[in-house]
Design a protein around this motif. Structure first.
Motif, PDB file in Angstrom:
ATOM      1  N   PHE A 104       0.845  -1.191   0.000  1.00 42.76           N
ATOM      2  CA  PHE A 104       0.000   0.000   0.000  1.00 42.76           C
ATOM      3  C   PHE A 104       0.880   1.240   0.000  1.00 42.76           C
ATOM      4  O   PHE A 104       2.072   1.168   0.328  1.00 42.76           O
ATOM      5  N   GLN A 105       0.272   2.370  -0.279  1.00 48.64           N
ATOM      6  CA  GLN A 105       0.970   3.634  -0.147  1.00 48.64           C
ATOM      7  C   GLN A 105       1.320   3.813   1.330  1.00 48.64           C
ATOM      8  O   GLN A 105       0.451   3.933   2.185  1.00 48.64           O
ATOM      9  N   SER A 107       2.401   1.642   3.464  1.00 41.49           N
ATOM     10  CA  SER A 107       2.072   0.528   4.344  1.00 41.49           C
ATOM     11  C   SER A 107       2.104  -0.791   3.571  1.00 41.49           C
ATOM     12  O   SER A 107       2.599  -0.855   2.446  1.00 41.49           O
ATOM     13  N   HIS A 141      -6.550  -0.955  -1.668  1.00 38.83           N
ATOM     14  CA  HIS A 141      -7.247  -0.136  -0.677  1.00 38.83           C
ATOM     15  C   HIS A 141      -6.794   1.312  -0.566  1.00 38.83           C
ATOM     16  O   HIS A 141      -7.505   2.108   0.031  1.00 38.83           O
ATOM     17  N   THR A 142      -5.648   1.669  -1.032  1.00 31.63           N
ATOM     18  CA  THR A 142      -5.178   3.052  -0.853  1.00 31.63           C
ATOM     19  C   THR A 142      -4.946   3.697  -2.211  1.00 31.63           C
ATOM     20  O   THR A 142      -5.094   3.054  -3.244  1.00 31.63           O
ATOM     21  N   THR A 145       0.610   5.020  -5.895  1.00 33.02           N
ATOM     22  CA  THR A 145       1.936   5.460  -5.488  1.00 33.02           C
ATOM     23  C   THR A 145       2.903   4.965  -6.547  1.00 33.02           C
ATOM     24  O   THR A 145       2.488   4.486  -7.602  1.00 33.02           O
TER      25      THR A 145
END
Length: 162
Positions: A104-105, A107, A141-142, A145
């Motif tokens: 994730f971005q 994470s 989910h995000t 990036t």
């Protein structure tokens, strides 16, 4: 489906929040699209509230690291990235990585659900870190990036390489 025909459904992993719409989507299609997901994740129980979504193993095409799926001029390459689930994969198409719940971005995906493994997640993040070049990363989910940004700033990715 607005006059479109669906050829493939490509699933990065088998968690409920990623597969719950599949039965309805299959029902809405006039023709049966090819459904891809690691068979390793077929037996996962839902990790969120709701009814269990069961995908028919006969309808799901298994894929493994290095496999490819092509659609017109786009080729998706499967990169096995277990950790969030045992069968998690990222899909690489040109300069884009569809990272599912691996990266994730800022994470990475949780590893505390059944089948999750922090050790495997670290190995998967290291594998992504070591890919040559830069990619746009689209996660489950995000926001988007880049792989280069995550190499520099993502504390989970950085800890995986140390």
């Amino acid at each position: 489906l607005h006059g479109l025909s669906l050829k493939y459904i490509l699933l990065t992993h088998g968690h409920y929040d990623h597969i719950s719409g599949v039965p309805e989507l299959l029902e809405a299609c006039g023709t049966l699209p090819e459904l891809y997901m690691s068979h390793t994740d077929l037996s996962l129980r839902p990790v969120f509230a709701g009814d269990s979504i069961q995908l028919d193993p006969a309808q799901v095409k298994d894929w493994a690291d290095g496999d490819t799926v092509s659609l017109d001029s786009i080729t998706f390459r499967v990169l096995s990235t277990p950790g969030h689930t045992p069968g998690s994969v990222c899909l690489i198409a040109g300069d884009v990585i569809f990272s599912g719940d691996t990266l994730f971005q800022g994470s990475c995906g949780r590893t505390d659900f059944p089948g999750g493994s922090w050790t495997q997640m670290e190995q998967s993040l290291r594998r992504l870190y070591e890919l040559p070049g830069d990619y746009t990363v689209l996660s489950g989910h995000t926001g988007s990036t880049t792989l280069e940004r995550e190499r520099r700033t993502n504390m989970f990715m950085r800890s995986a390489i140390s």
